[in-house]
Design an enzyme around this catalytic site. Structure first.
Site, PDB file in Angstrom:
ATOM      1  N   CYS A 160       0.688  -1.590  -8.649  1.00  0.00           N
ATOM      2  CA  CYS A 160      -0.300  -0.803  -7.918  1.00  0.00           C
ATOM      3  C   CYS A 160      -1.498  -0.536  -8.823  1.00  0.00           C
ATOM      4  O   CYS A 160      -1.601   0.511  -9.461  1.00  0.00           O
ATOM      5  CB  CYS A 160       0.332   0.506  -7.441  1.00  0.00           C
ATOM      6  SG  CYS A 160      -0.682   1.424  -6.273  1.00  0.00           S
ATOM      7  N   CYS A 354      -7.678  -2.207   1.423  1.00  0.00           N
ATOM      8  CA  CYS A 354      -7.716  -1.027   0.555  1.00  0.00           C
ATOM      9  C   CYS A 354      -9.127  -0.475   0.460  1.00  0.00           C
ATOM     10  O   CYS A 354     -10.101  -1.239   0.387  1.00  0.00           O
ATOM     11  CB  CYS A 354      -7.207  -1.396  -0.835  1.00  0.00           C
ATOM     12  SG  CYS A 354      -7.119   0.008  -1.978  1.00  0.00           S
TER      13      CYS A 354
END
Length: 424
Positions: A160, A354
């Site tokens: 991440c 994102c």
């Protein structure tokens, strides 16, 4: 009558409970089990760390929200899953039987893989939880009295990367506002093979754009970085070449550091025979269902997704909000279908979308699908992304308060970016 137990009450577990309650007949019961009694909007944790948000701004007490929807809630960690017997055991000794188990626990943070790392007895910080972000803010206030070098980045095996980039830019912005940036040398240390890889093999112009932003913000970087040990005020990093051979050894001094760890599956999930891969992530089929146990489903960071590509230092593939949302929706529809005597047919997506804040601007990326070659490979920067992320935070928290099961990304983010049209 069926009993559905959902493990985890984060950005996957809470929407899963709401969607399940909306789709299933009232005679079916739903219980959410979480290690903590509050929901936290994890994407806002970097803001907590510099006091741009307070804890109460991004956390909600779970019990009253779920009870209002007729969903039971238990705030206890799970210690054992007896998959063959359809039971879970909690830390307080409760044993709960289930007909369906939905695992949305998120990850175990593997700070222990790098000696001296992590906020629990180690020398680095994290923004993976609101508690960790608050601890950074506490130490940051002391740091501001006597600033010095900062190291930010991601450990070997991390997946991440977005929050690490976000935090580097957010911290730089905060220091500029305090007129202290000139006193704080910043280095970004990452297991990625290049800046902007993001665990995705890059998205659009992410490499050149993020490198340019680092230069503009006077942030140096080390890629292909294998962080091997952390001591008080010093980080040891082995940098390798594209073949994985040692290229350079670094000893980086710091007064404050935030390094994202590698993830694993939580212990109780990882311990179930044949449920998980060696890292403890749940192995699922195309319908989000365990390959071994047909009444266990999983969504979010806890599922096994292969890396996009082999890299000199291990990197994982991220699970973004849009991906998690589609996984949750697929699970809810598949359980509803099975309870009505129909086969499971709903599928999640591995598309990556994102919104990343960069302090006073932001970057948005879209990878459809996540694994190349892609139909859409798009990366853009602008202040509108910073504003969009603020709006998204407010909307998602309102959604959690209201118990709305409406898909956030599909209705707002995708349409705002015009991606539904592009995907077709």
């Amino acid at each position: 009558m069926a009993h559905i137990v959902i493990l985890g009450a984060g950005v996957g577990g809470m929407p899963a409970a709401y969607e399940m309650r909306e789709l299933l007949a009232k005679e079916h019961t739903i219980t959410v089990v979480s290690a903590v009694d509050y929901f936290q909007f994890t994407p806002s944790n970097p803001w907590i760390a510099v006091n741009w948000r307070k804890r109460d701004d991004i956390t909600l007490k779970i019990a009253p929200l779920l009870e209002r929807k007729g969903i039971a809630f238990i705030a206890q960690p799970v210690t054992h899953i007896q998959a063959e017997g359809n039971q879970i055991t909690l830390a307080d000794g409760q044993v709960i039987a289930y007909d369906y188990l939905v695992i949305t626990t998120g990850p175990k943070l593997s700070f222990d893989e790098v000696p001296g790392a992590g906020p629990h007895g180690g020398h680095t910080h994290s923004v993976c939880t609101v508690d960790h972000a608050e601890q950074f803010w506490k130490d940051y206030q002391v740091f501001l009295e006597n600033p010095g070098p900062v190291v930010i980045g991601a450990m070997p095996g991390a997946s991440c990367f977005g929050p690490a980039y976000e935090f580097a830019f957010i911290l730089a912005t905060d220091l500029r506002r305090r007129k202290l940036r000139h006193k704080v040398p910043m280095t970004y240390v990452t297991s990625e093979p290049y800046i902007g890889h993001l665990g995705l093999g890059g998205v659009g112009d992410s490499k050149s754009m993020l490198e340019s932003e680092f230069r503009n913000n006077d942030i140096k970087w080390i890629t292909n970085a294998k962080t091997t040990q952390v001591e008080a005020g010093k980080m040891f990093v082995t940098q390798v070449d594209d073949l994985g051979n040692t290229y350079k050894e670094h000893e980086l001094p710091f007064k404050l550091s935030m390094m994202l760890p590698a993830f694993k599956g939580i212990d109780a999930v990882a311990a179930v025979p044949e449920l998980c891969n060696p890292r403890g992530f749940v192995m699922i089929d195309e319908f989000q269902r365990s390959k071994k146990f047909k009444n266990i489903f999983a969504a979010g960071v806890c599922v096994a997704i292969p890396p996009v590509e082999v890299t000199p230092v291990a990197t994982g593939a991220p699970k973004t909000g849009y991906m998690i949302e589609t996984m949750v929706t697929a699970i809810a529809h598949n359980i509803a279908a099975e309870l009505s005597g129909q086969p499971a047919t709903a599928k999640g997506t591995w598309n990556a979308i994102c919104l990343a804040d960069m302090g006073d601007t932001g970057a948005a990326f879209v990878a459809l699908p996540q694994i190349p070659p892609r139909n859409v490979n798009w990366f853009k920067k602008g202040k509108w992304v910073h504003l969009a992320k603020i709006a998204f935070e407010k909307y998602f928290l309102r959604k959690m308060k209201s118990g709305n099961s409406e898909p956030v990304y599909e209705k707002y983010v995708l349409k705002a970016l015009g991606i539904l049209r592009l995907e077709k």
